[in-house]
Design a protein around this motif. Structure first.
Motif, PDB file in Angstrom:
ATOM      1  N   TYR A 239      -6.741   2.521   3.415  1.00  0.00           N
ATOM      2  CA  TYR A 239      -5.772   1.556   3.963  1.00  0.00           C
ATOM      3  C   TYR A 239      -6.135   1.100   5.375  1.00  0.00           C
ATOM      4  CZ  TYR A 239      -3.862   5.641   6.431  1.00  0.00           C
ATOM      5  OH  TYR A 239      -3.711   6.752   7.215  1.00  0.00           O
ATOM      6  N   GLU A 240      -6.835   1.924   6.143  1.00  0.00           N
ATOM      7  CA  GLU A 240      -7.159   1.554   7.524  1.00  0.00           C
ATOM      8  C   GLU A 240      -8.134   0.379   7.580  1.00  0.00           C
ATOM      9  OE1 GLU A 240      -8.373   5.377   9.031  1.00  0.00           O
ATOM     10  OE2 GLU A 240      -6.404   5.661   9.987  1.00  0.00           O
ATOM     11  N   ARG A 241      -8.922   0.206   6.525  1.00  0.00           N
ATOM     12  CA  ARG A 241      -9.841  -0.935   6.478  1.00  0.00           C
ATOM     13  C   ARG A 241      -9.099  -2.237   6.209  1.00  0.00           C
ATOM     14  NH1 ARG A 241     -14.696   0.036   2.475  1.00  0.00           N
ATOM     15  NH2 ARG A 241     -15.109  -2.065   3.239  1.00  0.00           N
ATOM     16  N   ILE A 242      -7.916  -2.153   5.603  1.00  0.00           N
ATOM     17  CA  ILE A 242      -7.149  -3.346   5.241  1.00  0.00           C
ATOM     18  C   ILE A 242      -6.392  -3.903   6.448  1.00  0.00           C
ATOM     19  CG2 ILE A 242      -5.280  -4.197   3.743  1.00  0.00           C
ATOM     20  CD1 ILE A 242      -6.105  -2.001   1.751  1.00  0.00           C
ATOM     21  N   ILE A 243      -6.035  -3.038   7.383  1.00  0.00           N
ATOM     22  CA  ILE A 243      -5.262  -3.470   8.549  1.00  0.00           C
ATOM     23  C   ILE A 243      -6.171  -4.229   9.510  1.00  0.00           C
ATOM     24  CG2 ILE A 243      -3.842  -2.696  10.483  1.00  0.00           C
ATOM     25  CD1 ILE A 243      -3.254  -0.166   8.823  1.00  0.00           C
ATOM     26  N   LYS A 245      -7.998  -5.574  12.669  1.00  0.00           N
ATOM     27  CA  LYS A 245      -8.217  -4.946  13.978  1.00  0.00           C
ATOM     28  C   LYS A 245      -7.776  -5.848  15.121  1.00  0.00           C
ATOM     29  CE  LYS A 245     -10.089  -1.185  12.301  1.00  0.00           C
ATOM     30  NZ  LYS A 245      -9.744  -1.453  10.882  1.00  0.00           N
ATOM     31  N   GLU A 246      -7.897  -7.169  14.924  1.00  0.00           N
ATOM     32  CA  GLU A 246      -7.515  -8.128  15.963  1.00  0.00           C
ATOM     33  C   GLU A 246      -6.712  -9.261  15.341  1.00  0.00           C
ATOM     34  OE1 GLU A 246     -10.959  -9.525  17.977  1.00  0.00           O
ATOM     35  OE2 GLU A 246     -11.489  -7.564  18.816  1.00  0.00           O
ATOM     36  N   MET A 247      -5.816  -9.829  16.151  1.00  0.00           N
ATOM     37  CA  MET A 247      -5.004 -10.963  15.713  1.00  0.00           C
ATOM     38  C   MET A 247      -5.043 -12.062  16.771  1.00  0.00           C
ATOM     39  SD  MET A 247      -3.648 -10.747  12.730  1.00  0.00           S
ATOM     40  CE  MET A 247      -3.088  -9.656  11.439  1.00  0.00           C
ATOM     41  N   GLN A 248      -5.207 -13.302  16.321  1.00  0.00           N
ATOM     42  CA  GLN A 248      -5.325 -14.425  17.251  1.00  0.00           C
ATOM     43  C   GLN A 248      -3.983 -14.793  17.882  1.00  0.00           C
ATOM     44  OE1 GLN A 248      -7.001 -17.569  14.897  1.00  0.00           O
ATOM     45  NE2 GLN A 248      -8.962 -16.524  14.577  1.00  0.00           N
ATOM     46  N   THR A 249      -2.906 -14.705  17.067  1.00  0.00           N
ATOM     47  CA  THR A 249      -1.598 -15.184  17.528  1.00  0.00           C
ATOM     48  C   THR A 249      -0.540 -14.111  17.320  1.00  0.00           C
ATOM     49  OG1 THR A 249      -2.218 -17.438  16.887  1.00  0.00           O
ATOM     50  CG2 THR A 249       0.128 -17.009  17.300  1.00  0.00           C
ATOM     51  N   GLU A 250       0.286 -13.927  18.331  1.00  0.00           N
ATOM     52  CA  GLU A 250       1.372 -12.947  18.269  1.00  0.00           C
ATOM     53  C   GLU A 250       2.684 -13.648  18.617  1.00  0.00           C
ATOM     54  OE1 GLU A 250       2.838  -9.124  20.919  1.00  0.00           O
ATOM     55  OE2 GLU A 250       0.684  -9.383  20.554  1.00  0.00           O
ATOM     56  N   TRP A 330       5.320 -11.277  14.456  1.00  0.00           N
ATOM     57  CA  TRP A 330       4.518 -11.880  13.383  1.00  0.00           C
ATOM     58  C   TRP A 330       3.128 -12.150  13.953  1.00  0.00           C
ATOM     59  CZ3 TRP A 330       7.145 -15.063   9.126  1.00  0.00           C
ATOM     60  CH2 TRP A 330       6.223 -15.435   8.139  1.00  0.00           C
ATOM     61  N   TYR A 331       2.122 -11.491  13.378  1.00  0.00           N
ATOM     62  CA  TYR A 331       0.734 -11.659  13.817  1.00  0.00           C
ATOM     63  C   TYR A 331       0.008 -12.563  12.825  1.00  0.00           C
ATOM     64  CZ  TYR A 331       1.632  -7.546  16.759  1.00  0.00           C
ATOM     65  OH  TYR A 331       2.148  -6.667  17.670  1.00  0.00           O
ATOM     66  N   LEU A 332      -0.749 -13.534  13.360  1.00  0.00           N
ATOM     67  CA  LEU A 332      -1.430 -14.523  12.523  1.00  0.00           C
ATOM     68  C   LEU A 332      -2.908 -14.625  12.888  1.00  0.00           C
ATOM     69  CD1 LEU A 332       1.385 -17.154  12.892  1.00  0.00           C
ATOM     70  CD2 LEU A 332       0.676 -16.255  10.681  1.00  0.00           C
ATOM     71  N   MET A 340       0.307 -10.158   9.516  1.00  0.00           N
ATOM     72  CA  MET A 340       0.976  -8.868   9.637  1.00  0.00           C
ATOM     73  C   MET A 340       2.340  -9.035  10.293  1.00  0.00           C
ATOM     74  SD  MET A 340      -0.472  -5.260  11.158  1.00  0.00           S
ATOM     75  CE  MET A 340      -0.585  -5.748  12.883  1.00  0.00           C
ATOM     76  N   LEU A 341       3.325  -8.316   9.759  1.00  0.00           N
ATOM     77  CA  LEU A 341       4.658  -8.254  10.325  1.00  0.00           C
ATOM     78  C   LEU A 341       4.872  -6.839  10.847  1.00  0.00           C
ATOM     79  CD1 LEU A 341       6.540  -9.948   7.332  1.00  0.00           C
ATOM     80  CD2 LEU A 341       5.453 -11.077   9.285  1.00  0.00           C
ATOM     81  N   LYS A 342       5.491  -6.730  12.039  1.00  0.00           N
ATOM     82  CA  LYS A 342       5.651  -5.397  12.622  1.00  0.00           C
ATOM     83  C   LYS A 342       6.984  -5.265  13.350  1.00  0.00           C
ATOM     84  CE  LYS A 342       3.355  -1.969  15.542  1.00  0.00           C
ATOM     85  NZ  LYS A 342       2.156  -1.634  16.362  1.00  0.00           N
ATOM     86  N   SER A 343       7.624  -4.115  13.160  1.00  0.00           N
ATOM     87  CA  SER A 343       8.827  -3.745  13.901  1.00  0.00           C
ATOM     88  C   SER A 343       8.739  -2.263  14.198  1.00  0.00           C
ATOM     89  CB  SER A 343      10.095  -4.042  13.081  1.00  0.00           C
ATOM     90  OG  SER A 343      11.240  -3.485  13.707  1.00  0.00           O
ATOM     91  N   GLU A 344       8.659  -1.927  15.473  1.00  0.00           N
ATOM     92  CA  GLU A 344       8.500  -0.542  15.907  1.00  0.00           C
ATOM     93  C   GLU A 344       7.280   0.080  15.214  1.00  0.00           C
ATOM     94  OE1 GLU A 344      12.575   0.751  15.000  1.00  0.00           O
ATOM     95  OE2 GLU A 344      13.026   0.657  17.140  1.00  0.00           O
TER      96      GLU A 344
END
Length: 355
Positions: A239-243, A245-250, A330-332, A340-344
């Motif tokens: 699963y760590e390979r699927i996440i 590593k970097e996101m252009q927009t936050e 929301w990371y794009l 990716m969506l993230k909360s805490e």
């Protein structure tokens, strides 16, 4: 065996045991509930071999000790039709009798000595993790667990324990949900919980439980229940390979705002195009037919140019309805790349609809 017990107590016990019965074949002992009186307690068990539950109650009067089995579904159907008050249960040779006032029922029994043996937990290693955290995590990732996948390990959720942290992960190949806890455990361990087990754990337990395990089973013990489930034997995807590593927009967004916009489009379709602009968010339907839905919400976003993304709305709503915060991130990485969506400590990586 000869006992008297309040109908409400018996109803509660039999109801809890129903999901663990084999209801397809009444000729099998796994369609029966096992009853035993021991140490002034009534012990009841049900199992389909893959999963099982033992209930313990001392709210009864034991006139004669004994063991017996009877069809679990029939027992509950009878109890549901009885009035509140005491119920007498006793055995004679190959039958179990249920009696209340002028109502009486006779059920056939199997040899109770042949009832499947539950796994022992006394000498097993114990999971030293916060039980409330684990159970609340199950609720959050539950919608992402796959069903009927040919790869059996994907029909469950992975508990990945490391020396200084542990993660709970699920995927249906279109999205991956992960909850991370930064707690020292001193262990390195991976266990895959079946979806059915997670369903029942959420119903039965809240906190103050003990968790034991071996290569084959997970066992959970509380004051009134002992639960076991076979673990899934397999290798969960990396699963760590699927996440990303970097996101252009936050983007930090209001949960209620996004839910509102998506649900407007859901009146037509679950497939939605979202366009993020510096001063607004547009929601448009991606319907295959002539139906169409649009809405826009005014909001200031830290963007220099617009970004569009195609989503399956259920994937996003499954995340948003499980989080406890008012806002989320929301990371794009562009319109056709995973987002990716993230909360805490809860994140979900989602594959977009290609636009």
């Amino acid at each position: 065996m000869n006992i008297t017990i309040q109908n409400s107590v018996l109803d509660s016990v039999l109801t809890a045991l129903q999901p663990f019965l084999d209801k397809k074949d009444s000729s099998q002992i796994t369609s029966h509930i096992y009853l035993e009186t021991k140490n002034n307690q009534l012990i009841c068990k049900a199992t389909d071999f893959e999963i099982g539950l033992c209930t313990i109650t001392d709210s009864l009067n034991i006139k004669e000790q004994g063991i017996a089995t009877a069809n679990g579904k029939q027992m509950l159907d009878i109890v549901k039709r009885l009035k509140e008050g005491e119920v007498n249960i006793y055995t004679t040779e190959e039958n179990l009798h249920i009696q209340q006032n002028k109502s009486s029922f006779k059920l056939s029994t199997f040899n109770a000595q042949e009832f499947p043996i539950f796994p022992e937990y006394e000498n097993l290693p114990k999971l030293e993790i916060n039980s409330f955290e684990l159970i609340s995590s199950m609720k959050k990732i539950f919608p992402v667990i796959d069903i009927n996948n040919q790869k059996r390990e994907l029909n469950g959720a992975l508990l990945n324990i490391k020396e200084y942290s542990y993660n709970f992960i699920a995927t249906d190949t279109k999205r991956l949900a992960i909850i991370k806890f930064e707690n020292a455990t001193g262990n390195n361990l991976s266990l895959i919980f079946p979806k059915k087990a997670i369903t029942e754990i959420q119903k039965l337990f809240f906190d103050n439980i003990e968790l034991f395990y071996n290569e084959k089973n997970l066992i959970i013990k509380s004051q009134n229940y002992i639960f076991f489930s076979h673990l899934i034997n397999g290798k969960f995807p990396d699963y760590e390979r699927i996440i990303p590593k970097e996101m252009q927009t936050e983007l930090t967004l209001s949960k209620s705002t996004i839910i509102e916009g998506i649900k407007v489009i859901n009146s037509v379709t679950n497939d939605v195009k979202i366009i993020f602009k510096p001063n607004e968010i547009l929601f448009e339907s991606l319907s295959q037919d002539s139906s169409e839905a649009k809405t826009q919400l005014e909001i200031n976003l830290p963007l220099n140019e617009e970004i569009e993304i195609g989503i399956n709305s259920r994937h996003v709503l499954d995340f948003l309805t499980q989080i406890d915060t008012v806002e989320f991130t929301w990371y794009l990485n562009g319109k056709n790349n995973p987002f990716m969506l993230k909360s805490e400590n809860f994140s979900t990586v989602i594959m977009p609809i290609i636009l």
